[in-house]
Design an enzyme around this catalytic site. Structure first.
Site, PDB file in Angstrom:
ATOM      1  N   HIS A 115      29.425 -15.283   6.152  1.00 31.81           N
ATOM      2  CA  HIS A 115      29.491 -16.927   5.568  1.00 31.81           C
ATOM      3  C   HIS A 115      30.929 -17.304   5.795  1.00 31.81           C
ATOM      4  O   HIS A 115      31.304 -18.229   5.246  1.00 31.81           O
ATOM      5  CB  HIS A 115      29.373 -16.534   3.770  1.00 31.81           C
ATOM      6  CG  HIS A 115      28.207 -16.200   3.446  1.00 31.81           C
ATOM      7  ND1 HIS A 115      28.192 -15.188   2.387  1.00 31.81           N
ATOM      8  CD2 HIS A 115      26.917 -16.408   3.516  1.00 31.81           C
ATOM      9  CE1 HIS A 115      26.932 -15.047   2.233  1.00 31.81           C
ATOM     10  NE2 HIS A 115      26.212 -15.759   2.772  1.00 31.81           N
ATOM     11  N   LYS A 128      16.275 -23.997  12.321  1.00 31.50           N
ATOM     12  CA  LYS A 128      16.460 -25.137  11.262  1.00 31.50           C
ATOM     13  C   LYS A 128      17.446 -26.085  12.290  1.00 31.50           C
ATOM     14  O   LYS A 128      18.264 -26.033  13.097  1.00 31.50           O
ATOM     15  CB  LYS A 128      17.365 -24.873  10.185  1.00 31.50           C
ATOM     16  CG  LYS A 128      16.396 -24.059   9.303  1.00 31.50           C
ATOM     17  CD  LYS A 128      17.655 -23.885   7.939  1.00 31.50           C
ATOM     18  CE  LYS A 128      16.878 -22.663   7.386  1.00 31.50           C
ATOM     19  NZ  LYS A 128      18.036 -21.694   6.950  1.00 31.50           N
ATOM     20  N   ARG A 186      19.872  -7.511  -1.622  1.00 29.63           N
ATOM     21  CA  ARG A 186      20.543  -6.461  -0.756  1.00 29.63           C
ATOM     22  C   ARG A 186      21.401  -5.950  -2.052  1.00 29.63           C
ATOM     23  O   ARG A 186      21.926  -6.415  -2.625  1.00 29.63           O
ATOM     24  CB  ARG A 186      21.654  -7.078   0.068  1.00 29.63           C
ATOM     25  CG  ARG A 186      20.899  -7.866   1.418  1.00 29.63           C
ATOM     26  CD  ARG A 186      21.957  -8.357   2.429  1.00 29.63           C
ATOM     27  NE  ARG A 186      21.146  -9.429   3.290  1.00 29.63           N
ATOM     28  CZ  ARG A 186      21.979 -10.406   3.382  1.00 29.63           C
ATOM     29  NH1 ARG A 186      22.937 -10.762   2.773  1.00 29.63           N
ATOM     30  NH2 ARG A 186      21.271 -11.389   4.241  1.00 29.63           N
ATOM     31  N   ASN A 198      24.868 -24.452  -8.823  1.00 22.48           N
ATOM     32  CA  ASN A 198      24.063 -24.820  -9.883  1.00 22.48           C
ATOM     33  C   ASN A 198      23.939 -24.042 -11.145  1.00 22.48           C
ATOM     34  O   ASN A 198      23.713 -24.616 -12.391  1.00 22.48           O
ATOM     35  CB  ASN A 198      22.664 -24.937  -9.318  1.00 22.48           C
ATOM     36  CG  ASN A 198      22.705 -25.902  -8.215  1.00 22.48           C
ATOM     37  OD1 ASN A 198      22.529 -27.236  -8.400  1.00 22.48           O
ATOM     38  ND2 ASN A 198      22.180 -25.308  -7.123  1.00 22.48           N
ATOM     39  N   GLY A 223      24.657 -17.141  -3.662  1.00 24.55           N
ATOM     40  CA  GLY A 223      23.361 -17.652  -3.041  1.00 24.55           C
ATOM     41  C   GLY A 223      22.327 -16.487  -3.091  1.00 24.55           C
ATOM     42  O   GLY A 223      22.668 -15.318  -3.706  1.00 24.55           O
ATOM     43  N   ASN A 224      21.406 -16.454  -2.329  1.00 24.86           N
ATOM     44  CA  ASN A 224      20.450 -15.392  -2.108  1.00 24.86           C
ATOM     45  C   ASN A 224      21.325 -14.375  -1.285  1.00 24.86           C
ATOM     46  O   ASN A 224      21.373 -13.135  -1.845  1.00 24.86           O
ATOM     47  CB  ASN A 224      19.280 -15.849  -1.575  1.00 24.86           C
ATOM     48  CG  ASN A 224      18.030 -14.703  -1.609  1.00 24.86           C
ATOM     49  OD1 ASN A 224      18.225 -14.108  -2.701  1.00 24.86           O
ATOM     50  ND2 ASN A 224      17.381 -14.465  -0.527  1.00 24.86           N
ATOM     51  N   ARG A 250      24.756 -22.459  14.984  1.00 24.55           N
ATOM     52  CA  ARG A 250      25.280 -21.242  14.271  1.00 24.55           C
ATOM     53  C   ARG A 250      24.876 -19.744  14.936  1.00 24.55           C
ATOM     54  O   ARG A 250      24.090 -19.634  15.260  1.00 24.55           O
ATOM     55  CB  ARG A 250      24.772 -21.337  12.920  1.00 24.55           C
ATOM     56  CG  ARG A 250      24.968 -20.152  12.004  1.00 24.55           C
ATOM     57  CD  ARG A 250      24.215 -20.288  10.710  1.00 24.55           C
ATOM     58  NE  ARG A 250      25.001 -19.444   9.685  1.00 24.55           N
ATOM     59  CZ  ARG A 250      24.494 -19.320   8.421  1.00 24.55           C
ATOM     60  NH1 ARG A 250      23.452 -19.782   8.087  1.00 24.55           N
ATOM     61  NH2 ARG A 250      25.007 -18.264   7.731  1.00 24.55           N
ATOM     62  N   ASN A 291      20.237 -24.022  13.748  1.00 22.55           N
ATOM     63  CA  ASN A 291      20.403 -22.712  13.211  1.00 22.55           C
ATOM     64  C   ASN A 291      19.126 -21.869  13.649  1.00 22.55           C
ATOM     65  O   ASN A 291      18.056 -22.009  12.951  1.00 22.55           O
ATOM     66  CB  ASN A 291      20.674 -22.551  11.752  1.00 22.55           C
ATOM     67  CG  ASN A 291      20.777 -21.385  10.991  1.00 22.55           C
ATOM     68  OD1 ASN A 291      20.781 -20.458  11.635  1.00 22.55           O
ATOM     69  ND2 ASN A 291      21.276 -21.193   9.674  1.00 22.55           N
ATOM     70  N   GLU A 302      28.022 -25.927   5.557  1.00 21.75           N
ATOM     71  CA  GLU A 302      28.097 -25.255   6.947  1.00 21.75           C
ATOM     72  C   GLU A 302      27.897 -26.124   8.194  1.00 21.75           C
ATOM     73  O   GLU A 302      28.558 -26.087   9.179  1.00 21.75           O
ATOM     74  CB  GLU A 302      27.361 -24.148   6.991  1.00 21.75           C
ATOM     75  CG  GLU A 302      27.805 -22.956   6.005  1.00 21.75           C
ATOM     76  CD  GLU A 302      26.801 -21.939   5.643  1.00 21.75           C
ATOM     77  OE1 GLU A 302      26.023 -21.991   4.949  1.00 21.75           O
ATOM     78  OE2 GLU A 302      27.128 -20.728   6.427  1.00 21.75           O
TER      79      GLU A 302
END
Ligand code: AMP
Length: 399
Positions: free
Chosen positions: A180, A14, A243, A337, A212-213, A91, A7, A386
Site C-alpha cells: 500500500h 483496471k 487474511r 466510510n 479496506g479489504n 502499478r 493496474n 493511488e
C-alpha cells in the site's frame, strides 16, 4: 496532459485516463476475465458507456487494445488519437530491494521486476504482462513502473529485520517490505498539507490507517516511512477481510500436522479463509459484519472487536516507536466510510491526546479533520488516491 494509469492483475486490468495536475479522470474502467471469456467496462463523463460487454480477450494485449479502442473511439472516446495519451503509469506490487522510487520502464527495469517475481509471485508476472502489452500496443510511448513497496524502503533496519538467521536476509532478501506504499505516500503528502507542514515536515509524526479489504498501518516521520504492518508479503500485520495478519508460526505446523495440509492449502487458509471472515464465518465485508453483530451474531461481534483492538494496538505501538504522534489518518473503504468503526478504534486512545469529535466524525469519503479543536493529536479522514500518485510520478518521469 493525459496519463493512462494501469493496474494489471492475473485475469483483470483496471485503467484510468487522468490529468496528473488536476486529478480529473476523463475515462476509466476494467477488463475482467482475461484469458477466460473477457468482459469490458468503460466509463466516461461520469456515465457507464460499456457495461461488462463480452469481448474476446485471450491475453492482456487484447485487453489493452479494447481500452485504447474505446479511448479514441469517434463515438464515445475522450481523446482524438493515441498521440494525446502522453505516457502510461503501471502499478507494480513488489519492487524488492531494487526500487526505492518509481522508474521509467526499460529493459533493466523489466529485468528487475522479473527478479522480484519470487517475492510477488501472483502480482509481478501480471504487472509485467500489462507493461509488455502496452509496449506492443503503443511502441515508443514512455511507461513508468510505480511500486507498492518503494515508499517503505526508508524504514530503519530494526523495523525491517526479522529475527531469523541473518543469512536469509543477506542471501535471499527476506525482510519486511510493506505494501500500500503508493497510498501511504499520497496520504503522507495530504496529511502534511492539512497540518500546514508541507514546507517544514521535519519531525512530524503521522500514523496512517489504510483499512479496506486489505489493511495496513504506516508510521511516518517527516513524510518518510519508519515502520509498517505488512511484511515480506501482504499477509502480515492486522487481521484483514480474509487474511490472518500476524499469527504465531507454530499454528502453521500444528494445523499442517493435524490435518495433513500441504503448504499451498495452508497458505490458502491464511490468505483467503481467515481474517474477519474466518472469525465470523459470516463475511469479509464490514457492512455485513456490522449488520450481523447488530442482529446478535456473537462471532461477527468478536471479529469486529478483534479488528478494532489490533488497529488500536498498532497505533499505540507506532506512537511508542515514534515517541508520540501528531496526526492519525483513516483511509481505505473502512477508514473513509466507517463512522462507527473510527470511533471504536479511537476509544481508549484518549491518553495519547486523541479526542474524536462525534459531529465532525459523521462523514464519509471526504477529506476532513474529525478531532476536537483541543485534541493534541489531529485525527483525519483522507480518501486515498493511488492512481493520482501513479499519474504524477509518470508525468514527472516521462517529461
Ligand atoms: P476497500 O478494499 O478499500 O475497497 O474497502 C472495502 C471495505 O470497506 C469493505 O469491508 C466494506 O465493507 C468497507 N466499507 C465500505 N463502505 C462502508 C461503510 N459505509 N461503512 C463501513 N464499511 C464500509
Amino acid at each position: 496532459m493525459n496519463i493512462l494509469v494501469i493496474n494489471a492483475g492475473s485475469s483483470s486490468l483496471k485503467y484510468q485516463l487522468m490529468d496528473p495536475d488536476t486529478g480529473a479522470v476523463s475515462a476509466k474502467g476494467i477488463c475482467e476475465r482475461i484469458g477466460i471469456d473477457g468482459k469490458f467496462t468503460y466509463k466516461a463523463g461520469g456515465k457507464t458507456i460499456i457495461d461488462a460487454q463480452e469481448i474476446p480477450m485471450p491475453t492482456h494485449s487484447e485487453a489493452i487494445e479494447a481500452v485504447l479502442g474505446a479511448l479514441v473511439s469517434p463515438e464515445h472516446g475522450v481523446v482524438a488519437s493515441m498521440d494525446e495519451i502522453d505516457a502510461v503509469g503501471h502499478r507494480v506490487l513488489h519492487g524488492g530491494m531494487e526500487f526505492t522510487e518509481s522508474c521509467l520502464v526499460d529493459e533493466a527495469c523489466k529485468a528487475a521486476i522479473r527478479k522480484c517475481i519470487p517475492l510477488g509471485p501472483l502480482h509481478n508476472p501480471a504487472n509485467l504482462t500489462g507493461i509488455e502489452a502496452c509496449e506492443k500496443a503503443m511502441p515508443g510511448k514512455p511507461q513508468v513502473a510505480v511500486f507498492d513497496t518503494a515508499f517503505h524502503m526508508t524504514m530503519p533496519a530494526e523495523a525491517y529485520t526479522y529475527a531469523i538467521p541473518y543469512e536469509y536476509y543477506e542471501k535471499d532478501e527476506v525482510r519486511r517490505y510493506g505494501f500500500h506504499g503508493t497510498s501511504h505516500r499520497y496520504i503522507s503528502g495530504r496529511a502534511l498539507d492539512m497540518l500546514g507542514k508541507t514546507e517544514n515536515p521535519e519531525g512530524v509524526r503521522v500514523i496512517n490507517c489504510h483499512l479496506g479489504n486489505g489493511s495496513s498501518l504506516c508510521a511516518m516521520v517527516g513524510g518518510k516511512c519508519v515502520d509498517t504492518t505488512m511484511g515480506l508479503g501482504p499477509l502480515a500485520g492486522i487481521p484483514m477481510g480474509t487474511r490472518c495478519g500476524d499469527i504465531d508460526g507454530t499454528i502453521i505446523e500444528f494445523l499442517m500436522d493435524k490435518y495433513g495440509y500441504d503448504i499451498k492449502q495452508m497458505m490458502n487458509i491464511l490468505n483467503k479463509k481467515s481474517g474477519v471472515l474466518g472469525i465470523s464465518g459470516v463475511s469479509s465485508d464490514f457492512r455485513d459484519l456490522e449488520a450481523a453483530a447488530e442482529n446478535g451474531n456473537t462471532r461477527a461481534k468478536l471479529a469486529l472487536d478483534k479488528f478494532f483492538y489490533e488497529v488500536r494496538k498498532s497505533i499505540g505501538a507506532y506512537a511508542a516507536a515514534m515517541g508520540g504522534v501528531d496526526a492519525i489518518v483513516f483511509t481505505g473503504g473502512i477508514g473513509e466510510n466507517g463512522i462507527a468503526n473510527r470511533k471504536r478504534i479511537m476509544k481508549g486512545l484518549e491518553y495519547l491526546g486523541c479526542q474524536i469529535d462525534d459531529e465532525k466524525n459523521n462523514v464519509r469519503g471526504k477529506e476532513t479533520i474529525i478531532s476536537t479543536d483541543d485534541s493534541s493529536v489531529k485525527i483525519m479522514v483522507i480518501p486515498t488516491n493511488e492512481e493520482l500518485m501513479i499519474a504524477k510520478d509518470t508525468a514527472a518521469l516521462a517529461k
